[in-house]
Design a protein around this motif. Structure first.
Motif, PDB file in Angstrom:
ATOM      1  N   THR A  62      12.903  -2.024  -0.929  1.00 45.96           N
ATOM      2  CA  THR A  62      13.818  -0.840  -1.732  1.00 45.96           C
ATOM      3  C   THR A  62      15.402  -0.598  -1.182  1.00 45.96           C
ATOM      4  O   THR A  62      15.203  -1.089   0.160  1.00 45.96           O
ATOM      5  CB  THR A  62      13.768   0.798  -1.445  1.00 45.96           C
ATOM      6  N   HIS A  63      16.071  -0.238  -2.101  1.00 41.61           N
ATOM      7  CA  HIS A  63      17.446  -0.247  -1.334  1.00 41.61           C
ATOM      8  C   HIS A  63      17.097   1.054  -0.318  1.00 41.61           C
ATOM      9  O   HIS A  63      18.358   0.785   0.642  1.00 41.61           O
ATOM     10  CB  HIS A  63      18.408   0.639  -2.578  1.00 41.61           C
ATOM     11  N   GLU A  64      16.873   1.706   0.162  1.00 40.41           N
ATOM     12  CA  GLU A  64      16.829   2.800   1.460  1.00 40.41           C
ATOM     13  C   GLU A  64      16.288   1.679   2.501  1.00 40.41           C
ATOM     14  O   GLU A  64      17.255   1.980   3.836  1.00 40.41           O
ATOM     15  CB  GLU A  64      15.712   3.810   0.877  1.00 40.41           C
ATOM     16  N   PHE A  65      15.423   1.533   2.677  1.00 38.50           N
ATOM     17  CA  PHE A  65      15.181   0.186   3.448  1.00 38.50           C
ATOM     18  C   PHE A  65      16.171  -0.504   3.777  1.00 38.50           C
ATOM     19  O   PHE A  65      16.132  -1.222   5.027  1.00 38.50           O
ATOM     20  CB  PHE A  65      13.812  -0.611   2.958  1.00 38.50           C
ATOM     21  N   VAL A 113      25.123  -2.300   0.200  1.00 36.22           N
ATOM     22  CA  VAL A 113      23.576  -3.332   0.041  1.00 36.22           C
ATOM     23  C   VAL A 113      23.940  -4.065  -0.855  1.00 36.22           C
ATOM     24  O   VAL A 113      23.726  -5.259  -1.558  1.00 36.22           O
ATOM     25  CB  VAL A 113      22.250  -2.871   0.200  1.00 36.22           C
ATOM     26  N   THR A 114      24.306  -2.581  -2.081  1.00 40.31           N
ATOM     27  CA  THR A 114      24.344  -3.594  -3.382  1.00 40.31           C
ATOM     28  C   THR A 114      25.464  -4.697  -3.010  1.00 40.31           C
ATOM     29  O   THR A 114      24.929  -5.880  -4.372  1.00 40.31           O
ATOM     30  CB  THR A 114      25.084  -2.444  -4.379  1.00 40.31           C
ATOM     31  N   ASN A 115      26.212  -4.615  -2.678  1.00 38.58           N
ATOM     32  CA  ASN A 115      27.422  -5.753  -2.889  1.00 38.58           C
ATOM     33  C   ASN A 115      26.514  -6.775  -2.733  1.00 38.58           C
ATOM     34  O   ASN A 115      26.786  -7.909  -3.213  1.00 38.58           O
ATOM     35  CB  ASN A 115      28.256  -5.706  -2.030  1.00 38.58           C
ATOM     36  N   ALA A 116      25.864  -6.139  -1.329  1.00 37.08           N
ATOM     37  CA  ALA A 116      25.279  -8.053  -0.688  1.00 37.08           C
ATOM     38  C   ALA A 116      24.188  -8.368  -1.956  1.00 37.08           C
ATOM     39  O   ALA A 116      24.734  -9.668  -2.077  1.00 37.08           O
ATOM     40  CB  ALA A 116      24.849  -7.550   0.538  1.00 37.08           C
ATOM     41  N   LEU A 117      24.111  -7.835  -2.058  1.00 32.10           N
ATOM     42  CA  LEU A 117      22.375  -8.238  -3.328  1.00 32.10           C
ATOM     43  C   LEU A 117      23.212  -8.896  -4.317  1.00 32.10           C
ATOM     44  O   LEU A 117      22.711 -10.019  -4.905  1.00 32.10           O
ATOM     45  CB  LEU A 117      21.937  -6.989  -3.089  1.00 32.10           C
ATOM     46  N   HIS A 118      24.333  -8.440  -4.501  1.00 28.01           N
ATOM     47  CA  HIS A 118      24.547  -9.592  -5.781  1.00 28.01           C
ATOM     48  C   HIS A 118      25.684 -10.862  -5.486  1.00 28.01           C
ATOM     49  O   HIS A 118      25.177 -12.140  -6.158  1.00 28.01           O
ATOM     50  CB  HIS A 118      26.017  -8.395  -6.398  1.00 28.01           C
ATOM     51  N   ILE A 119      26.236 -10.705  -4.215  1.00 27.90           N
ATOM     52  CA  ILE A 119      26.479 -11.875  -3.657  1.00 27.90           C
ATOM     53  C   ILE A 119      24.924 -13.256  -3.724  1.00 27.90           C
ATOM     54  O   ILE A 119      25.224 -14.179  -3.903  1.00 27.90           O
ATOM     55  CB  ILE A 119      27.410 -11.708  -2.056  1.00 27.90           C
ATOM     56  N   LEU A 120      23.970 -12.762  -2.880  1.00 24.72           N
ATOM     57  CA  LEU A 120      22.947 -13.371  -2.789  1.00 24.72           C
ATOM     58  C   LEU A 120      22.314 -13.720  -4.371  1.00 24.72           C
ATOM     59  O   LEU A 120      22.572 -14.955  -4.511  1.00 24.72           O
ATOM     60  CB  LEU A 120      21.899 -13.065  -2.102  1.00 24.72           C
ATOM     61  N   GLU A 121      22.139 -12.516  -5.304  1.00 23.38           N
ATOM     62  CA  GLU A 121      22.063 -12.885  -6.624  1.00 23.38           C
ATOM     63  C   GLU A 121      23.090 -14.135  -7.498  1.00 23.38           C
ATOM     64  O   GLU A 121      22.734 -15.191  -8.123  1.00 23.38           O
ATOM     65  CB  GLU A 121      22.110 -11.717  -7.242  1.00 23.38           C
ATOM     66  N   GLY A 122      24.585 -13.650  -7.037  1.00 22.40           N
ATOM     67  CA  GLY A 122      25.515 -14.473  -7.918  1.00 22.40           C
ATOM     68  C   GLY A 122      25.374 -15.806  -7.575  1.00 22.40           C
ATOM     69  O   GLY A 122      25.889 -16.569  -8.422  1.00 22.40           O
ATOM     70  N   ASN A 123      25.009 -16.431  -5.944  1.00 28.29           N
ATOM     71  CA  ASN A 123      25.032 -17.545  -5.757  1.00 28.29           C
ATOM     72  C   ASN A 123      23.506 -18.586  -6.139  1.00 28.29           C
ATOM     73  O   ASN A 123      23.119 -19.281  -5.594  1.00 28.29           O
ATOM     74  CB  ASN A 123      24.712 -17.979  -4.129  1.00 28.29           C
ATOM     75  N   GLY A 124      22.481 -17.640  -6.767  1.00 25.36           N
ATOM     76  CA  GLY A 124      21.558 -18.740  -7.181  1.00 25.36           C
ATOM     77  C   GLY A 124      19.661 -18.224  -6.760  1.00 25.36           C
ATOM     78  O   GLY A 124      19.239 -18.607  -6.445  1.00 25.36           O
ATOM     79  N   PHE A 125      20.625 -17.233  -4.686  1.00 26.12           N
ATOM     80  CA  PHE A 125      19.428 -17.385  -3.587  1.00 26.12           C
ATOM     81  C   PHE A 125      18.061 -16.586  -4.160  1.00 26.12           C
ATOM     82  O   PHE A 125      17.509 -16.969  -3.738  1.00 26.12           O
ATOM     83  CB  PHE A 125      19.977 -16.765  -2.699  1.00 26.12           C
ATOM     84  N   ILE A 126      18.424 -15.619  -5.236  1.00 22.72           N
ATOM     85  CA  ILE A 126      17.562 -14.504  -5.209  1.00 22.72           C
ATOM     86  C   ILE A 126      17.760 -14.063  -6.871  1.00 22.72           C
ATOM     87  O   ILE A 126      19.076 -14.292  -7.167  1.00 22.72           O
ATOM     88  CB  ILE A 126      17.673 -12.874  -4.290  1.00 22.72           C
ATOM     89  N   HIS A 127      16.954 -12.776  -7.196  1.00 19.80           N
ATOM     90  CA  HIS A 127      16.867 -11.734  -8.295  1.00 19.80           C
ATOM     91  C   HIS A 127      16.338 -10.427  -8.328  1.00 19.80           C
ATOM     92  O   HIS A 127      14.880 -10.298  -7.659  1.00 19.80           O
ATOM     93  CB  HIS A 127      15.799 -12.609  -9.371  1.00 19.80           C
ATOM     94  N   SER A 128      17.806 -10.252  -8.311  1.00 21.17           N
ATOM     95  CA  SER A 128      17.250  -8.375  -7.795  1.00 21.17           C
ATOM     96  C   SER A 128      17.167  -7.454  -8.762  1.00 21.17           C
ATOM     97  O   SER A 128      17.710  -7.428  -9.730  1.00 21.17           O
ATOM     98  CB  SER A 128      18.666  -7.995  -6.384  1.00 21.17           C
TER      99      SER A 128
END
Length: 233
Positions: A166-169, A181-196
């Motif tokens: 979760t975002h809280e954790f 956290v949201t911004n960092a997830l968007h960066i990793l997702e934008g690079n194709g590393f993860i899907h959030s």
């Protein structure tokens, strides 16, 4: 089967069988608190699946995660070092199952069997190494790299490529506010590393995620592998 826990699997068969008779199987639902600071621990836990989060809490209530424990270890490791109290809060971050044993019984068992004590001390050192690398990462790495490290560490400890985080954790893990956290997830997702997704992270490219994490990931994993003569997770 307690050999799902790699620390227990590292024990000699007779030691493992003796210890097994003192343990009971338990479910480990997310959010379950296993120990609290300055409180005597009643049980020690050995996960077979799931992730324990170790969190340091300041007197003012600020908190950040300093380590994660899965089927490679146990918690709290303070009992291995001869203390009845764990200075940290430990809580289940990803649900699973495992085994628990009364702290006094484990302390006696470790004291009476030097080969067991040696293996348990190796675990305490491996976990101390993880805490040290977490401190280093908080000091020198970007939020994006630190998030990549924590995702990799959680991925090491679960089956499959889906992580219930979760975002809280995540905000506690990284010691940042949720928007970061949201911004960092968007960066990793934008690079194709993860899907959030909501409450879930799916690993899409593990190798690329490791490359992005750079030297924030791998130090404590190598120390664990050295101590237990096993491939790093």
């Amino acid at each position: 089967m307690i050999r799902q826990n790699r620390l227990l699997a590292a024990l000699a068969a007779d030691d493992r069988d003796f210890l097994s008779a003192l343990m009971e199987g338990v479910d480990l639902p997310r959010g379950l608190e296993l120990s609290l600071p300055r409180t005597i621990a009643e049980y020690c836990y050995f996960p077979g699946a799931g992730i324990i989060s170790t969190v340091v809490v300041s007197p003012e209530g600020n908190q950040t995660e300093i380590g994660v424990i899965g089927r490679e270890g146990m918690s709290p490791s303070s009992v291995i070092l001869g203390s009845d109290q764990n200075p940290f809060r430990t809580v289940i971050q990803v649900d699973g199952h495992g085994w628990r044993i009364r702290r006094e019984a484990l302390a006696r068992f470790i004291e009476e069997r030097p080969p067991v004590r040696r293996i348990m001390l190796h675990w305490a050192q491996a976990f101390s190494s993880q805490i040290a690398y977490t401190a280093l990462s908080h000091s020198v790495h970007t939020v994006d790299e630190r998030l990549a490290r924590w995702i990799l560490m959680c991925h090491d400890r679960v089956d499959g490529d889906r992580l219930a985080l979760t975002h809280e954790f995540l905000s506690i893990m990284l010691a940042v506010r949720r928007p970061s956290v949201t911004n960092a997830l968007h960066i990793l997702e934008g690079n194709g590393f993860i899907h959030s997704l909501r409450g879930t992270i799916i690993i899409r490219d593990r190798a690329a995620l490791e490359a992005f994490a750079a030297d924030s990931y791998g130090g404590s994993e190598r120390e664990y592998a050295r101590l237990f003569s096993a491939p790093a997770a």
